[in-house]
Design a protein around this motif. Structure first.
Motif, PDB file in Angstrom:
ATOM      1  N   MET A   1      14.513  97.110  61.160  1.00  0.00           N
ATOM      2  CA  MET A   1      13.470  97.151  60.203  1.00  0.00           C
ATOM      3  C   MET A   1      11.750  96.549  60.654  1.00  0.00           C
ATOM      4  O   MET A   1      12.001  95.728  61.138  1.00  0.00           O
ATOM      5  N   GLU A   2      11.081  97.401  60.506  1.00  0.00           N
ATOM      6  CA  GLU A   2       9.735  96.995  60.936  1.00  0.00           C
ATOM      7  C   GLU A   2       9.098  96.039  59.946  1.00  0.00           C
ATOM      8  O   GLU A   2       9.013  96.198  58.776  1.00  0.00           O
ATOM      9  N   SER A   3       8.893  94.956  60.144  1.00  0.00           N
ATOM     10  CA  SER A   3       8.140  93.876  59.439  1.00  0.00           C
ATOM     11  C   SER A   3       6.592  94.219  59.182  1.00  0.00           C
ATOM     12  O   SER A   3       5.957  95.205  59.761  1.00  0.00           O
ATOM     13  N   ASP A   4       6.044  93.530  58.255  1.00  0.00           N
ATOM     14  CA  ASP A   4       4.716  93.774  57.794  1.00  0.00           C
ATOM     15  C   ASP A   4       3.694  93.452  58.950  1.00  0.00           C
ATOM     16  O   ASP A   4       2.743  94.230  59.244  1.00  0.00           O
ATOM     17  N   ARG A   5       4.022  92.518  59.706  1.00  0.00           N
ATOM     18  CA  ARG A   5       3.206  92.020  60.879  1.00  0.00           C
ATOM     19  C   ARG A   5       3.299  93.347  62.117  1.00  0.00           C
ATOM     20  O   ARG A   5       2.477  93.390  62.493  1.00  0.00           O
ATOM     21  N   ASP A   6       4.366  93.720  62.102  1.00  0.00           N
ATOM     22  CA  ASP A   6       4.471  94.863  63.289  1.00  0.00           C
ATOM     23  C   ASP A   6       3.622  96.123  62.641  1.00  0.00           C
ATOM     24  O   ASP A   6       3.185  96.617  63.582  1.00  0.00           O
ATOM     25  N   LYS A   7       3.790  96.513  61.341  1.00  0.00           N
ATOM     26  CA  LYS A   7       3.010  97.445  60.923  1.00  0.00           C
ATOM     27  C   LYS A   7       1.603  97.161  60.809  1.00  0.00           C
ATOM     28  O   LYS A   7       0.623  98.163  61.153  1.00  0.00           O
ATOM     29  N   ASP A   8       1.054  95.779  60.819  1.00  0.00           N
ATOM     30  CA  ASP A   8      -0.358  95.456  60.848  1.00  0.00           C
ATOM     31  C   ASP A   8      -0.779  95.673  62.338  1.00  0.00           C
ATOM     32  O   ASP A   8      -1.899  96.273  62.651  1.00  0.00           O
ATOM     33  N   VAL A   9       0.125  95.182  63.464  1.00  0.00           N
ATOM     34  CA  VAL A   9      -0.237  95.396  64.758  1.00  0.00           C
ATOM     35  C   VAL A   9      -0.504  96.781  65.126  1.00  0.00           C
ATOM     36  O   VAL A   9      -1.340  97.203  65.819  1.00  0.00           O
ATOM     37  N   GLN A  10       0.617  97.482  64.656  1.00  0.00           N
ATOM     38  CA  GLN A  10       0.275  99.192  64.773  1.00  0.00           C
ATOM     39  C   GLN A  10      -0.874  99.692  64.349  1.00  0.00           C
ATOM     40  O   GLN A  10      -1.415 100.374  64.826  1.00  0.00           O
ATOM     41  N   ALA A  11      -1.061  99.402  63.266  1.00  0.00           N
ATOM     42  CA  ALA A  11      -2.444  99.877  62.654  1.00  0.00           C
ATOM     43  C   ALA A  11      -3.618  99.380  63.214  1.00  0.00           C
ATOM     44  O   ALA A  11      -4.677 100.212  63.326  1.00  0.00           O
ATOM     45  N   ILE A  12      -3.658  98.155  63.806  1.00  0.00           N
ATOM     46  CA  ILE A  12      -4.851  97.632  64.619  1.00  0.00           C
ATOM     47  C   ILE A  12      -4.962  98.459  65.942  1.00  0.00           C
ATOM     48  O   ILE A  12      -6.047  98.739  66.518  1.00  0.00           O
ATOM     49  N   ARG A  13      -3.566  98.604  66.701  1.00  0.00           N
ATOM     50  CA  ARG A  13      -3.755  99.315  67.902  1.00  0.00           C
ATOM     51  C   ARG A  13      -4.154 100.860  67.535  1.00  0.00           C
ATOM     52  O   ARG A  13      -4.997 101.315  68.320  1.00  0.00           O
ATOM     53  N   THR A  79     -10.776 103.627  78.433  1.00  0.00           N
ATOM     54  CA  THR A  79      -9.316 103.593  78.349  1.00  0.00           C
ATOM     55  C   THR A  79      -8.808 102.286  78.308  1.00  0.00           C
ATOM     56  O   THR A  79      -9.035 101.243  78.953  1.00  0.00           O
ATOM     57  N   VAL A  80      -7.988 101.857  77.351  1.00  0.00           N
ATOM     58  CA  VAL A  80      -7.179 100.786  76.983  1.00  0.00           C
ATOM     59  C   VAL A  80      -6.148 100.531  78.277  1.00  0.00           C
ATOM     60  O   VAL A  80      -5.283 101.387  78.514  1.00  0.00           O
ATOM     61  N   LEU A  81      -6.342  99.289  78.931  1.00  0.00           N
ATOM     62  CA  LEU A  81      -5.361  98.818  79.725  1.00  0.00           C
ATOM     63  C   LEU A  81      -4.243  98.234  79.216  1.00  0.00           C
ATOM     64  O   LEU A  81      -3.083  98.141  79.635  1.00  0.00           O
ATOM     65  N   GLY A  82      -4.702  97.398  78.032  1.00  0.00           N
ATOM     66  CA  GLY A  82      -3.697  96.696  77.487  1.00  0.00           C
ATOM     67  C   GLY A  82      -4.274  95.744  76.286  1.00  0.00           C
ATOM     68  O   GLY A  82      -5.441  95.633  76.422  1.00  0.00           O
ATOM     69  N   SER A  83      -3.624  94.908  75.593  1.00  0.00           N
ATOM     70  CA  SER A  83      -4.389  94.192  74.347  1.00  0.00           C
ATOM     71  C   SER A  83      -3.253  93.052  74.156  1.00  0.00           C
ATOM     72  O   SER A  83      -2.023  92.964  74.412  1.00  0.00           O
ATOM     73  N   ARG A  84      -3.880  92.184  73.406  1.00  0.00           N
ATOM     74  CA  ARG A  84      -3.191  91.095  72.726  1.00  0.00           C
ATOM     75  C   ARG A  84      -3.857  90.939  71.108  1.00  0.00           C
ATOM     76  O   ARG A  84      -4.937  91.066  71.174  1.00  0.00           O
ATOM     77  N   ILE A  85      -2.758  91.172  70.282  1.00  0.00           N
ATOM     78  CA  ILE A  85      -3.237  91.173  69.015  1.00  0.00           C
ATOM     79  C   ILE A  85      -2.491  90.156  68.129  1.00  0.00           C
ATOM     80  O   ILE A  85      -1.306  89.983  68.367  1.00  0.00           O
ATOM     81  N   HIS A  86      -3.340  89.248  67.398  1.00  0.00           N
ATOM     82  CA  HIS A  86      -2.837  88.056  66.798  1.00  0.00           C
ATOM     83  C   HIS A  86      -3.105  88.339  65.223  1.00  0.00           C
ATOM     84  O   HIS A  86      -4.371  88.427  65.008  1.00  0.00           O
ATOM     85  N   VAL A  87      -2.349  88.295  64.404  1.00  0.00           N
ATOM     86  CA  VAL A  87      -2.451  88.636  63.016  1.00  0.00           C
ATOM     87  C   VAL A  87      -1.972  87.423  62.129  1.00  0.00           C
ATOM     88  O   VAL A  87      -1.010  86.749  62.240  1.00  0.00           O
ATOM     89  N   PHE A  88      -2.692  87.279  61.065  1.00  0.00           N
ATOM     90  CA  PHE A  88      -2.309  85.990  60.263  1.00  0.00           C
ATOM     91  C   PHE A  88      -3.063  86.519  58.993  1.00  0.00           C
ATOM     92  O   PHE A  88      -4.087  86.680  58.624  1.00  0.00           O
ATOM     93  N   GLY A  89      -2.133  86.969  58.110  1.00  0.00           N
ATOM     94  CA  GLY A  89      -2.387  87.244  56.860  1.00  0.00           C
ATOM     95  C   GLY A  89      -3.272  88.568  56.762  1.00  0.00           C
ATOM     96  O   GLY A  89      -2.992  89.644  57.456  1.00  0.00           O
ATOM     97  N   ASN A  90      -4.621  88.633  56.051  1.00  0.00           N
ATOM     98  CA  ASN A  90      -5.497  89.690  56.218  1.00  0.00           C
ATOM     99  C   ASN A  90      -6.695  89.439  57.449  1.00  0.00           C
ATOM    100  O   ASN A  90      -7.562  89.938  57.183  1.00  0.00           O
ATOM    101  N   VAL A  91      -6.433  88.474  58.293  1.00  0.00           N
ATOM    102  CA  VAL A  91      -7.293  88.248  59.438  1.00  0.00           C
ATOM    103  C   VAL A  91      -6.573  88.563  60.775  1.00  0.00           C
ATOM    104  O   VAL A  91      -5.176  88.442  60.661  1.00  0.00           O
ATOM    105  N   ALA A  92      -7.333  89.337  61.756  1.00  0.00           N
ATOM    106  CA  ALA A  92      -6.617  89.111  63.136  1.00  0.00           C
ATOM    107  C   ALA A  92      -7.668  89.316  64.110  1.00  0.00           C
ATOM    108  O   ALA A  92      -8.887  89.451  63.819  1.00  0.00           O
ATOM    109  N   VAL A  93      -7.352  89.088  65.236  1.00  0.00           N
ATOM    110  CA  VAL A  93      -8.056  89.085  66.276  1.00  0.00           C
ATOM    111  C   VAL A  93      -7.424  90.063  67.505  1.00  0.00           C
ATOM    112  O   VAL A  93      -6.241  90.035  67.772  1.00  0.00           O
ATOM    113  N   ALA A  94      -8.276  91.068  68.059  1.00  0.00           N
ATOM    114  CA  ALA A  94      -7.762  91.799  69.179  1.00  0.00           C
ATOM    115  C   ALA A  94      -8.548  91.612  70.502  1.00  0.00           C
ATOM    116  O   ALA A  94      -9.476  91.607  70.378  1.00  0.00           O
TER     117      ALA A  94
END
Length: 151
Positions: A1-13, A79-94
């Motif tokens: 099952m996909e976690s809320d964090r996984d959903k947030d990361v996917q939304a940011i991607r 073109t995106v080569l790759g990324s790192r996404i860090h989510v904490f609650g309602n804030v994130a950095v990509a």
């Protein structure tokens, strides 16, 4: 099952993919500035790699780029080569490593960093800064993770 964090990361991607698609165009076309601007907060600040450092709004960025489209800049592919996404609650950095091809021949690599906030379930860009690769700062896999992998 996909976690809320996984959903947030996917939304940011997805947001990043929309951004790159909206600002990419072929010769004879124009960028989709409305789509580009939609993902930013109204007062978002953008910081380009040019120095001296100067903050600009999305409107100022669009105005500057619009002056280049079809004149000195006939096509632009990001073109995106790759990324790192860090989510904490309602804030994130990509952190996004990307490759740009200008006019079908000049290739550059950049790293873009976005500060994002989530409001009413929607992620928006609060600020964005980027810098261009050079000999002292190469874009390597240490900066990013290949697309499809999340930390």
């Amino acid at each position: 099952m996909e976690s809320d964090r996984d959903k947030d990361v996917q939304a940011i991607r997805s947001l990043v993919a929309r951004q790159f698609n909206s600002i990419s165009w072929r010769e004879g076309e124009t960028p989709d500035w409305a789509a580009f601007e939609r993902d930013f907060l109204p007062d978002a600040a953008l910081y380009a790699s040019a120095r001296p450092l100067r903050s600009q709004t999305t409107g100022q960025f669009i105005e500057r780029m619009s002056g280049l489209v079809g004149k000195t800049l006939h096509s632009f592919e990001e073109t995106v080569l790759g990324s790192r996404i860090h989510v904490f609650g309602n804030v994130a950095v990509a952190v996004i490593a990307c490759e740009n091809v200008e006019n079908g021949m000049e290739t550059n690599r950049n790293v873009e960093m976005m500060l994002l906030v989530k409001d009413e379930g929607v992620w928006r860009i609060a600020a964005q800064a980027w810098d261009r690769q050079d000999a002292a700062n190469p874009v390597t896999s240490q900066v990013w993770e290949p697309e499809g992998r999340s930390p």
